[in-house]
Design a protein around this motif. Structure first.
Motif, PDB file in Angstrom:
ATOM      1  N   ARG A   1       0.833  -1.204   0.000  1.00  0.00           N
ATOM      2  CA  ARG A   1       0.000   0.000   0.000  1.00  0.00           C
ATOM      3  C   ARG A   1       0.872   1.261   0.000  1.00  0.00           C
ATOM      4  N   ARG A   2       1.903   1.279   0.830  1.00  0.00           N
ATOM      5  CA  ARG A   2       2.790   2.437   0.881  1.00  0.00           C
ATOM      6  C   ARG A   2       3.509   2.650  -0.447  1.00  0.00           C
ATOM      7  N   GLN A   3       3.922   1.573  -1.070  1.00  0.00           N
ATOM      8  CA  GLN A   3       4.592   1.689  -2.361  1.00  0.00           C
ATOM      9  C   GLN A   3       3.631   2.261  -3.400  1.00  0.00           C
ATOM     10  N   GLY A   4       2.381   1.808  -3.377  1.00  0.00           N
ATOM     11  CA  GLY A   4       1.378   2.347  -4.290  1.00  0.00           C
ATOM     12  C   GLY A   4       1.128   3.828  -4.055  1.00  0.00           C
ATOM     13  N   GLU A   5       1.055   4.222  -2.775  1.00  0.00           N
ATOM     14  CA  GLU A   5       0.868   5.641  -2.453  1.00  0.00           C
ATOM     15  C   GLU A   5       2.057   6.467  -2.934  1.00  0.00           C
TER      16      GLU A   5
ATOM     17  N   GLU B   1       1.745   6.930  -6.605  1.00  0.00           N
ATOM     18  CA  GLU B   1       0.692   7.903  -6.902  1.00  0.00           C
ATOM     19  C   GLU B   1       1.193   9.329  -6.699  1.00  0.00           C
ATOM     20  N   ARG B   2       1.917   9.562  -5.603  1.00  0.00           N
ATOM     21  CA  ARG B   2       2.466  10.902  -5.357  1.00  0.00           C
ATOM     22  C   ARG B   2       3.474  11.283  -6.429  1.00  0.00           C
ATOM     23  N   ALA B   3       4.265  10.334  -6.874  1.00  0.00           N
ATOM     24  CA  ALA B   3       5.242  10.622  -7.927  1.00  0.00           C
ATOM     25  C   ALA B   3       4.524  10.977  -9.235  1.00  0.00           C
ATOM     26  N   ALA B   4       3.486  10.228  -9.571  1.00  0.00           N
ATOM     27  CA  ALA B   4       2.725  10.525 -10.795  1.00  0.00           C
ATOM     28  C   ALA B   4       2.040  11.881 -10.676  1.00  0.00           C
ATOM     29  N   GLU B   5       1.478  12.171  -9.507  1.00  0.00           N
ATOM     30  CA  GLU B   5       0.830  13.462  -9.286  1.00  0.00           C
ATOM     31  C   GLU B   5       1.824  14.608  -9.447  1.00  0.00           C
TER      32      GLU B   5
END
Length: 194
Positions: A80-84, A87-91
């Motif tokens: 989950r943390r890796q996914g978050e 997501e922050r990197a893509a954002e």
């Protein structure tokens, strides 16, 4: 030349040595009996050095299951943390690309179709990944959750059709706002009236 002869013990010395060896083995056998010679519970002692003995109780099985569940939860949390993090990197990347979309909007307003077309292509690509325009239009009601009012005009003393005073409405959208996967990425910069 040969090796020097080692002295051989006399028969009496051999008998004394054999007796001494037998006596030593008897002492060892008395101090450390064979496991099959022990009565149940006999010979169990605490080990020196603080080492715990293994208790074959069901508590160890419960502890093992609890440890396995904790490890599974840890793995899920790391995923989950890796996914978050992704997501922050893509954002962050999308945020850095918003000025390109703004330049495309300005180019479109000035009639530069080619630049506007490139920006439209970029927007369409990002839209497929989760970017959405707030699509604010003049005449829309001002919403402080998605609009950033940078200019204000006084309201006309008009009432709307219901007889209530008119609220703040958008007069002009100066810069479009965007959401990224449902979260506000950047509010729309607007001029309001009212």
């Amino acid at each position: 030349m040969g090796e020097p002869d080692t002295p051989q013990p006399s028969p009496e010395e051999e008998e004394a040595l054999a007796a001494q060896i037998d006596e030593t083995f008897e002492e060892i056998d008395a101090e450390f009996p064979e496991p099959e010679d022990l009565e149940e519970g006999e010979g169990e002692a605490e080990l020196d050095g603080g080492v715990d003995t293994i208790d074959p109780s069901p508590d160890y099985l419960d502890d093992l299951r609890r440890l396995q569940a904790e490890f599974e939860n840890y793995k899920k949390q790391m995923v989950r943390r890796q996914g978050e993090h992704l997501e922050r990197a893509a954002e962050s990347i999308v945020t850095n690309l918003l000025p390109v979309l703004d330049a495309g909007d300005r180019a479109k307003a000035h009639g530069a179709a080619e630049a506007a077309g490139i920006a439209a292509l970029l927007y369409e690509t990002l839209r497929k990944e989760g970017l959405e325009s707030l699509e604010s239009e003049p005449g829309d009601a001002f919403d402080p959750n998605v609009h950033d009012a940078v200019a204000h005009e006084p309201a006309d003393d008009e009432a709307d059709a219901d007889g209530a005073p008119a609220g703040a409405v958008l007069v002009e959208v100066l810069r479009e706002g965007y959401r990224w996967k449902g979260r506000l990425l950047r509010p729309a910069m607007v001029r309001v009236k009212g």
